[in-house]
Design a protein around this motif. Structure first.
Motif, PDB file in Angstrom:
ATOM      1  N   ASN A 260     -26.083 -29.175  71.140  1.00 38.90           N
ATOM      2  CA  ASN A 260     -25.428 -30.475  71.210  1.00 38.90           C
ATOM      3  C   ASN A 260     -24.116 -30.341  71.966  1.00 38.90           C
ATOM      4  O   ASN A 260     -23.058 -30.101  71.382  1.00 38.90           O
ATOM      5  CB  ASN A 260     -25.186 -31.017  69.794  1.00 38.90           C
ATOM      6  CG  ASN A 260     -24.800 -32.476  69.787  1.00 38.90           C
ATOM      7  OD1 ASN A 260     -24.850 -33.154  70.807  1.00 38.90           O
ATOM      8  ND2 ASN A 260     -24.403 -32.974  68.630  1.00 38.90           N
ATOM      9  N   THR A 276     -22.896 -35.140  72.536  1.00 37.66           N
ATOM     10  CA  THR A 276     -24.000 -35.805  73.219  1.00 37.66           C
ATOM     11  C   THR A 276     -24.865 -36.552  72.211  1.00 37.66           C
ATOM     12  O   THR A 276     -25.283 -37.686  72.443  1.00 37.66           O
ATOM     13  CB  THR A 276     -24.838 -34.774  73.994  1.00 37.66           C
ATOM     14  OG1 THR A 276     -24.007 -34.161  74.986  1.00 37.66           O
ATOM     15  CG2 THR A 276     -26.029 -35.430  74.673  1.00 37.66           C
ATOM     16  N   PHE A 277     -25.130 -35.927  71.075  1.00 36.07           N
ATOM     17  CA  PHE A 277     -25.930 -36.557  70.024  1.00 36.07           C
ATOM     18  C   PHE A 277     -25.095 -36.671  68.754  1.00 36.07           C
ATOM     19  O   PHE A 277     -24.733 -35.651  68.149  1.00 36.07           O
ATOM     20  CB  PHE A 277     -27.206 -35.761  69.749  1.00 36.07           C
ATOM     21  CG  PHE A 277     -28.065 -35.574  70.966  1.00 36.07           C
ATOM     22  CD1 PHE A 277     -28.695 -36.651  71.566  1.00 36.07           C
ATOM     23  CD2 PHE A 277     -28.226 -34.312  71.530  1.00 36.07           C
ATOM     24  CE1 PHE A 277     -29.466 -36.479  72.711  1.00 36.07           C
ATOM     25  CE2 PHE A 277     -28.993 -34.124  72.665  1.00 36.07           C
ATOM     26  CZ  PHE A 277     -29.616 -35.223  73.252  1.00 36.07           C
ATOM     27  N   GLN A 305     -36.023 -32.867  72.131  1.00 36.44           N
ATOM     28  CA  GLN A 305     -34.628 -32.859  72.561  1.00 36.44           C
ATOM     29  C   GLN A 305     -34.547 -32.359  74.007  1.00 36.44           C
ATOM     30  O   GLN A 305     -35.097 -31.308  74.352  1.00 36.44           O
ATOM     31  CB  GLN A 305     -33.786 -31.961  71.660  1.00 36.44           C
ATOM     32  CG  GLN A 305     -32.307 -31.918  72.036  1.00 36.44           C
ATOM     33  CD  GLN A 305     -31.506 -30.999  71.125  1.00 36.44           C
ATOM     34  OE1 GLN A 305     -32.061 -30.363  70.224  1.00 36.44           O
ATOM     35  NE2 GLN A 305     -30.201 -30.914  71.359  1.00 36.44           N
ATOM     36  N   LYS A 308     -29.690 -34.440  77.569  1.00 40.14           N
ATOM     37  CA  LYS A 308     -28.919 -35.641  77.227  1.00 40.14           C
ATOM     38  C   LYS A 308     -29.821 -36.772  76.734  1.00 40.14           C
ATOM     39  O   LYS A 308     -29.485 -37.945  76.895  1.00 40.14           O
ATOM     40  CB  LYS A 308     -28.096 -36.114  78.437  1.00 40.14           C
ATOM     41  CG  LYS A 308     -26.918 -35.180  78.744  1.00 40.14           C
ATOM     42  CD  LYS A 308     -25.958 -35.803  79.738  1.00 40.14           C
ATOM     43  CE  LYS A 308     -24.745 -34.904  79.953  1.00 40.14           C
ATOM     44  NZ  LYS A 308     -23.772 -35.495  80.900  1.00 40.14           N
ATOM     45  N   LYS A 367     -22.571 -45.326  75.248  1.00 40.84           N
ATOM     46  CA  LYS A 367     -23.881 -44.818  75.633  1.00 40.84           C
ATOM     47  C   LYS A 367     -24.887 -45.965  75.737  1.00 40.84           C
ATOM     48  O   LYS A 367     -24.672 -47.035  75.166  1.00 40.84           O
ATOM     49  CB  LYS A 367     -24.366 -43.797  74.597  1.00 40.84           C
ATOM     50  CG  LYS A 367     -23.452 -42.582  74.460  1.00 40.84           C
ATOM     51  CD  LYS A 367     -23.884 -41.689  73.299  1.00 40.84           C
ATOM     52  CE  LYS A 367     -22.943 -40.497  73.139  1.00 40.84           C
ATOM     53  NZ  LYS A 367     -23.309 -39.649  71.980  1.00 40.84           N
ATOM     54  N   GLY A 386     -27.877 -39.685  75.366  1.00 42.03           N
ATOM     55  CA  GLY A 386     -26.630 -39.049  74.941  1.00 42.03           C
ATOM     56  C   GLY A 386     -25.505 -39.091  75.949  1.00 42.03           C
ATOM     57  O   GLY A 386     -24.359 -38.786  75.617  1.00 42.03           O
TER      58      GLY A 386
END
Length: 551
Positions: A260, A276-277, A305, A308, A367, A386
């Motif tokens: 992350n 990002t998350f 995952q 991003k 975002k 993300g």
């Protein structure tokens, strides 16, 4: 469509019945009571509540002062009930009337407020009886998660997972005596043992051992993949979680958080460091998949995952009556017993606010909104992006202050996001703009029905686009010279460089903008200090400034 005077007059002649409810409410009306009447009407198929009208026939309009800000009332109803309930204001010679339009419940569901289900009983309200609730829930077919799993026993459940659930339930309910319950009693009280203490599928999904799930419900697993690129082929990292949800929920987040990355942005002396998350929307996305997937289908939940982007794909389409367009306003849990258990321990809200939290987090962090693109009849596909699109907007949200942000509804966040992106705004979002103006998030241009709205000047300052702010605010006024003067007046002693004037008049070439500035200087209206790219323009002390639009 707005209610016509003719329609209102027709309602006044009709008896108060299944679809109509009249209240005088001359001075005020209790909001909690309004909530309960909305729940009752929705459970009876929807209808209309009219405030400011006598409830005895022959009815007459007496006017009401209740709920002076209909938009705020509508937002409050949405926050408490999780459904959009339009509140309409009519101003007539006889007085002000408020009309609350309550939509019908979805098939197989029932509305509630704080866990209580209501119906109307004469001139009052009454709780729905157990058999009435069961009949409503049965409309959508049997709840798979509430059914017993033939052959499963307590030995197929993990005691540590039950203990974690019990502790969270005790803290959520404030009843610490629950900590003293044994495992069978905990499961009975949570309605997870059914039909003579048989283990339900909900209990297996939440607490099952690996061996128990493999034997009785192998599809109740989650598969995690990390992919470093979009290329097809084996994932860089893959792990299968085949056990009860409570056994792996934290481990999965830790796995995601390993990769992350932090995104850092500088805004003057303020440094932003964003993940990002974000943990909250990620957990909510996974909870939604676990709670609402179709366990009758053989597929697994997949969490993929990327650098991003995070995708959560779950078997089974959206529940009956739910679409990507109405998913914020409507709830229809596919696995009610499972959702109720997760609600007991505080992991999800009974009002289905998981997606609301995802939406609000995305807007606050600049975002893209969560997307259901690719969702089909056989699967739900939820994507969380993300990458931060607009760091200045993140700073703007911070400047609004935490107290203000907590007071905003999901619709408020979505309205701000539309303004920031310059996208058309749905009517329900437009209705939130006056309230956003009150808290200083947006500014008003003009008055009445012709009023327009834009993000407050503080955002454009943080973007380094003060000239853009002036252009947006002045598009409907005067000439190009007046626009330049307006901008200089707004900047005061700070003045403005040539680059900002080009933002004010983007359709003109630089030479044309320079010529306008030279004309204004010749007229003694403005002056300049410095040369070439260091030049800065100021409004002259001798200038007589006329507001734009004056003649």
């Amino acid at each position: 469509m707005p209610t016509s005077v003719a329609q209102l007059q027709q309602w006044l002649l009709e008896p108060e019945g299944q679809r109509l409810e009249f209240k005088e409410a001359r001075q005020r009306y209790d909001f909690e009571k309004l909530l309960k009447y909305c729940v009752a009407l929705a459970n009876e198929g929807g209808g209309t509540i009219v405030l400011g009208v006598t409830d005895k026939r022959p009815r007459r309009i007496v006017g009401t002062q209740a709920f002076g800000d209909p938009g705020r009332t509508e937002a409050g109803l949405h926050t408490r009930l999780g459904h959009r309930i339009p509140v309409e204001e009519m101003r007539l010679p006889e007085g002000r009337v408020l009309i609350v339009h309550v939509p019908p419940r979805l098939l197989g569901t029932a509305w509630n407020v704080d866990g209580s289900y209501f119906k109307r009983a004469g001139d009052d309200l009454a709780p729905l009886a157990d058999h009435e609730l069961r009949a409503m829930f049965a409309e959508g077919g049997p709840d798979f998660s509430a059914q017993p799993c033939p052959g499963a026993t307590l030995a197929d459940l993990e005691p540590e997972s039950i203990a974690l659930f019990r502790e969270r339930w005790a803290r959520k309910s404030g009843d610490l005596r629950k900590r003293d319950l044994n495992d069978p009693q905990t499961l009975r009280d949570a309605e997870l043992l059914v039909d003579g203490d048989q283990v339900s599928y909900a209990a297996l999904i939440l607490f099952g051992t690996r061996a128990g799930l493999t034997r009785w419900l192998a599809q109740a697993e989650l598969v995690f993949e990390y992919r470093s690129s979009e290329a097809a082929g084996p994932a860089a990292d893959r792990e299968e979680y085949r056990a009860g949800f409570f056994a792996w929920q934290d481990a999965l987040w830790k796995k995601i958080n390993l990769r992350n990355d932090r995104q850092s942005y500088q805004d003057d002396f303020f440094r932003m460091d964003l993940p990002t998350f974000d943990e909250v929307p990620v957990r909510e996305a996974i909870l939604n998949a676990v709670a609402h997937r179709d366990y009758r289908l053989g597929g697994s939940i997949f969490v993929r995952q990327f650098a991003k982007r995070l995708e959560v794909v779950s078997p089974g389409g959206l529940p009956l009556g739910i679409t990507p367009e109405n998913i914020i306003d409507q709830q229809n849990p596919r696995n009610r017993r499972l959702a109720e258990a997760l609600g007991r321990c505080g992991l999800i809200e009974r009002s289905g606010q998981g997606l609301n939290l995802m939406m609000e987090s995305a807007v606050r962090q600049g975002k893209p909104l969560p997307s259901f693109a690719g969702t089909a009849a056989h699967e739900v596909r939820l994507t969380l992006e993300g990458g931060v699109r607009n760091p200045a907007f993140v700073r703007f949200m911070e400047r609004l202050g935490e107290e203000t942000l907590r007071s905003l509804s999901t619709l408020d966040y979505l309205a701000l996001e539309c303004l920031q992106q310059g996208r058309p705004m749905a009517p329900e979002l437009q209705e939130r703009l006056p309230a956003l103006a009150e808290v200083g998030a947006v500014e008003t241009i003009g008055r009445g029905k012709t009023a327009k709205y834009m993000l407050a000047a503080a955002l454009y300052a943080s973007l380094g686009c003060k000239g853009t702010y002036t252009r947006k605010r002045g598009l409907d006024h005067g000439t190009n010279k007046a626009l330049l003067l307006q901008h200089l007046k707004d900047q005061g002693e700070a003045g403005a460089p040539l680059s900002e004037f080009r933002q004010v008049l983007p359709s003109l070439p630089m030479k044309a903008v320079q010529k306008l500035l030279d004309e204004l200087r010749s007229e003694g209206t403005i002056n300049v200090l410095g040369q070439r790219r260091w030049a800065r323009w100021y409004l002259s002390d001798a200038a007589v400034f006329k507001p734009m639009g004056d003649t």
